[in-house]
Design a protein around this motif. Structure first.
Motif, PDB file in Angstrom:
ATOM      1  N   MET A   1       0.851  -1.187   0.000  1.00 20.01           N
ATOM      2  CA  MET A   1       0.000   0.000   0.000  1.00 20.01           C
ATOM      3  C   MET A   1       0.879   1.227   0.000  1.00 20.01           C
ATOM      4  SD  MET A   1      -2.743   1.196   2.913  1.00 20.01           S
ATOM      5  CE  MET A   1      -1.399   1.486   4.037  1.00 20.01           C
ATOM      6  N   ALA A   2       1.119   1.768  -1.140  1.00 20.21           N
ATOM      7  CA  ALA A   2       1.993   2.925  -1.241  1.00 20.21           C
ATOM      8  C   ALA A   2       1.185   4.208  -1.173  1.00 20.21           C
ATOM      9  CB  ALA A   2       2.768   2.865  -2.553  1.00 20.21           C
ATOM     10  N   GLY A   3       1.759   5.205  -0.470  1.00 24.87           N
ATOM     11  CA  GLY A   3       1.113   6.518  -0.459  1.00 24.87           C
ATOM     12  C   GLY A   3      -0.181   6.526   0.323  1.00 24.87           C
ATOM     13  N   GLU A   4      -1.126   7.350  -0.148  1.00 22.33           N
ATOM     14  CA  GLU A   4      -2.375   7.532   0.576  1.00 22.33           C
ATOM     15  C   GLU A   4      -3.306   6.351   0.390  1.00 22.33           C
ATOM     16  OE1 GLU A   4      -4.088  11.149  -0.757  1.00 22.33           O
ATOM     17  OE2 GLU A   4      -2.504  12.420   0.081  1.00 22.33           O
ATOM     18  N   ILE A   5      -4.234   6.215   1.332  1.00 24.19           N
ATOM     19  CA  ILE A   5      -5.235   5.162   1.236  1.00 24.19           C
ATOM     20  C   ILE A   5      -6.158   5.470   0.066  1.00 24.19           C
ATOM     21  CG2 ILE A   5      -7.156   4.047   2.438  1.00 24.19           C
ATOM     22  CD1 ILE A   5      -5.765   4.855   5.063  1.00 24.19           C
ATOM     23  N   PRO A   6      -6.368   4.509  -0.845  1.00 28.36           N
ATOM     24  CA  PRO A   6      -7.202   4.794  -2.018  1.00 28.36           C
ATOM     25  C   PRO A   6      -8.671   4.974  -1.645  1.00 28.36           C
ATOM     26  CG  PRO A   6      -6.602   2.480  -1.944  1.00 28.36           C
ATOM     27  CD  PRO A   6      -5.808   3.148  -0.867  1.00 28.36           C
ATOM     28  N   ASP A   7      -9.339   5.857  -2.382  1.00 29.55           N
ATOM     29  CA  ASP A   7     -10.774   6.075  -2.177  1.00 29.55           C
ATOM     30  C   ASP A   7     -11.571   4.989  -2.892  1.00 29.55           C
ATOM     31  OD1 ASP A   7     -10.409   8.367  -0.690  1.00 29.55           O
ATOM     32  OD2 ASP A   7     -10.593   9.720  -2.411  1.00 29.55           O
ATOM     33  N   LEU A   8     -12.695   4.645  -2.305  1.00 30.14           N
ATOM     34  CA  LEU A   8     -13.659   3.746  -2.931  1.00 30.14           C
ATOM     35  C   LEU A   8     -15.016   4.434  -2.839  1.00 30.14           C
ATOM     36  CD1 LEU A   8     -14.044   0.941  -4.226  1.00 30.14           C
ATOM     37  CD2 LEU A   8     -14.603   0.068  -1.951  1.00 30.14           C
ATOM     38  N   GLU A   9     -15.514   4.886  -3.976  1.00 28.08           N
ATOM     39  CA  GLU A   9     -16.753   5.650  -3.989  1.00 28.08           C
ATOM     40  C   GLU A   9     -17.960   4.731  -4.170  1.00 28.08           C
ATOM     41  OE1 GLU A   9     -16.536   8.743  -6.849  1.00 28.08           O
ATOM     42  OE2 GLU A   9     -14.875   9.784  -5.860  1.00 28.08           O
ATOM     43  N   ALA A  10     -19.023   5.070  -3.453  1.00 26.80           N
ATOM     44  CA  ALA A  10     -20.259   4.287  -3.518  1.00 26.80           C
ATOM     45  C   ALA A  10     -21.441   5.225  -3.313  1.00 26.80           C
ATOM     46  CB  ALA A  10     -20.253   3.186  -2.461  1.00 26.80           C
ATOM     47  N   GLU A  11     -22.628   4.691  -3.523  1.00 25.07           N
ATOM     48  CA  GLU A  11     -23.855   5.441  -3.281  1.00 25.07           C
ATOM     49  C   GLU A  11     -24.786   4.571  -2.451  1.00 25.07           C
ATOM     50  OE1 GLU A  11     -26.328   4.299  -7.345  1.00 25.07           O
ATOM     51  OE2 GLU A  11     -25.057   6.095  -7.330  1.00 25.07           O
ATOM     52  N   VAL A  12     -25.667   5.229  -1.691  1.00 23.40           N
ATOM     53  CA  VAL A  12     -26.620   4.489  -0.877  1.00 23.40           C
ATOM     54  C   VAL A  12     -27.595   3.758  -1.798  1.00 23.40           C
ATOM     55  CG1 VAL A  12     -28.464   4.670   0.834  1.00 23.40           C
ATOM     56  CG2 VAL A  12     -26.412   6.108   1.044  1.00 23.40           C
ATOM     57  N   ARG A  13     -27.832   2.488  -1.506  1.00 20.94           N
ATOM     58  CA  ARG A  13     -28.781   1.705  -2.302  1.00 20.94           C
ATOM     59  C   ARG A  13     -30.164   1.814  -1.669  1.00 20.94           C
ATOM     60  NH1 ARG A  13     -29.299  -3.981  -1.605  1.00 20.94           N
ATOM     61  NH2 ARG A  13     -27.182  -3.934  -0.756  1.00 20.94           N
ATOM     62  N   THR A  14     -31.093   2.369  -2.421  1.00 21.72           N
ATOM     63  CA  THR A  14     -32.466   2.483  -1.928  1.00 21.72           C
ATOM     64  C   THR A  14     -33.185   1.174  -2.176  1.00 21.72           C
ATOM     65  OG1 THR A  14     -33.180   3.376  -4.050  1.00 21.72           O
ATOM     66  CG2 THR A  14     -32.550   4.954  -2.343  1.00 21.72           C
ATOM     67  N   GLY A  15     -33.911   0.743  -1.178  1.00 19.62           N
ATOM     68  CA  GLY A  15     -34.610  -0.531  -1.298  1.00 19.62           C
ATOM     69  C   GLY A  15     -33.695  -1.677  -0.922  1.00 19.62           C
ATOM     70  N   THR A  16     -34.296  -2.772  -0.517  1.00 20.72           N
ATOM     71  CA  THR A  16     -33.533  -3.949  -0.135  1.00 20.72           C
ATOM     72  C   THR A  16     -34.124  -5.173  -0.827  1.00 20.72           C
ATOM     73  OG1 THR A  16     -34.945  -4.251   1.813  1.00 20.72           O
ATOM     74  CG2 THR A  16     -32.911  -3.007   2.118  1.00 20.72           C
ATOM     75  N   GLY A  17     -33.439  -6.269  -0.667  1.00 20.86           N
ATOM     76  CA  GLY A  17     -33.954  -7.504  -1.259  1.00 20.86           C
ATOM     77  C   GLY A  17     -33.401  -7.745  -2.653  1.00 20.86           C
ATOM     78  N   LYS A  18     -33.801  -8.879  -3.231  1.00 20.43           N
ATOM     79  CA  LYS A  18     -33.290  -9.288  -4.530  1.00 20.43           C
ATOM     80  C   LYS A  18     -33.713  -8.346  -5.654  1.00 20.43           C
ATOM     81  CE  LYS A  18     -33.002 -14.206  -3.346  1.00 20.43           C
ATOM     82  NZ  LYS A  18     -33.455 -15.578  -3.698  1.00 20.43           N
ATOM     83  N   GLY A  19     -34.911  -7.778  -5.536  1.00 21.58           N
ATOM     84  CA  GLY A  19     -35.386  -6.880  -6.584  1.00 21.58           C
ATOM     85  C   GLY A  19     -34.512  -5.658  -6.730  1.00 21.58           C
TER      86      GLY A  19
END
Length: 219
Positions: A1-19
């Motif tokens: 792991m060189a340098g800064e910690i890498p970013d991992l971007e995500a978004e909130v998932r609305t709704g739950t379940g398989k659908g």
């Protein structure tokens, strides 16, 4: 792991379940969940192409990420599982774990080199080879080093530097339970070839048979 910690971007998932998960995949996303850290689990979506690129780069499960989700504080996470399609082998779901300060994790830590300018082996034309540019260590989440440093200032041609000679951060230890080589200084190719030629000449000389004198005529 060189340098800064890498970013991992995500978004909130609305709704739950398989659908909701199926809809995310149709939209070019990979569903996931963030858990741990004394907080409620957070369902998220990750960009499929970005995730696939990181997975193909390797060591995804042993890389610390700075997770960025709009509307939430950044948090350090590590992957605990990647579920894949049974036929296509593509990611279908990701489990990320928030890290407490006391959490122990396995991470690849970048190796920095010092002392090259005064190394007698390098001054004589030796070649430094970094066998392990990264070393996998067990570290505490609160004390994750950005790198470890090896000192080659006293190394001669033919010397190896092993993990036992490296001062590791407090609380860190290698995941491999043996004294493995991190770096070595070898002879330059020209000198190595010359040494090989000399050895071959010595061997050839040793293998020259001696001629035994037969008995004088008449005996």
């Amino acid at each position: 792991m060189a340098g800064e910690i890498p970013d991992l971007e995500a978004e909130v998932r609305t709704g739950t379940g398989k659908g909701a998960a199926r809809q995310a995949r149709r939209d070019g996303k990979t569903p996931g969940i963030v858990f741990g850290g004394d907080k409620e689990p957070l369902p998220i979506n990750l960009d499929f192409n970005t995730l696939l690129t990181r997975l193909r780069a390797g060591r995804f499960k042993s890389t610390l990420f700075n997770l960025k989700v709009e509307g939430h504080e950044d948090v350090r996470v590590i992957c605990r599982d990647v579920q894949r399609h049974v036929v296509k082998d593509l990611p279908t779901h990701v489990d990320l774990m928030r890290l407490k300060r006391t959490t122990k994790v396995n991470l690849f830590i970048h190796v920095e080199v010092e002392g090259e300018e005064v190394s007698p082996g390098l001054k004589k034309g030796g070649v430094l080879t970094l066998i392990r540019p990264e070393v996998e260590l067990v570290v505490t989440a609160a004390d994750i080093p950005q790198s470890i440093t090896i000192d080659v200032s006293e190394m001669q041609i033919g010397d190896n530097l092993t993990i036992s000679s490296v001062k590791l951060p407090e609380g860190a230890k290698p995941t491999i339970d043996r004294d493995f080589v991190i770096a070595q200084i070898s002879a330059p190719s020209g000198l190595a070839s010359q040494s090989d030629d000399e050895e071959e000449e010595d061997t050839a000389a040793d293998e020259v048979p001696t001629t035994e004198m037969g008995p004088p005529d008449g005996e």
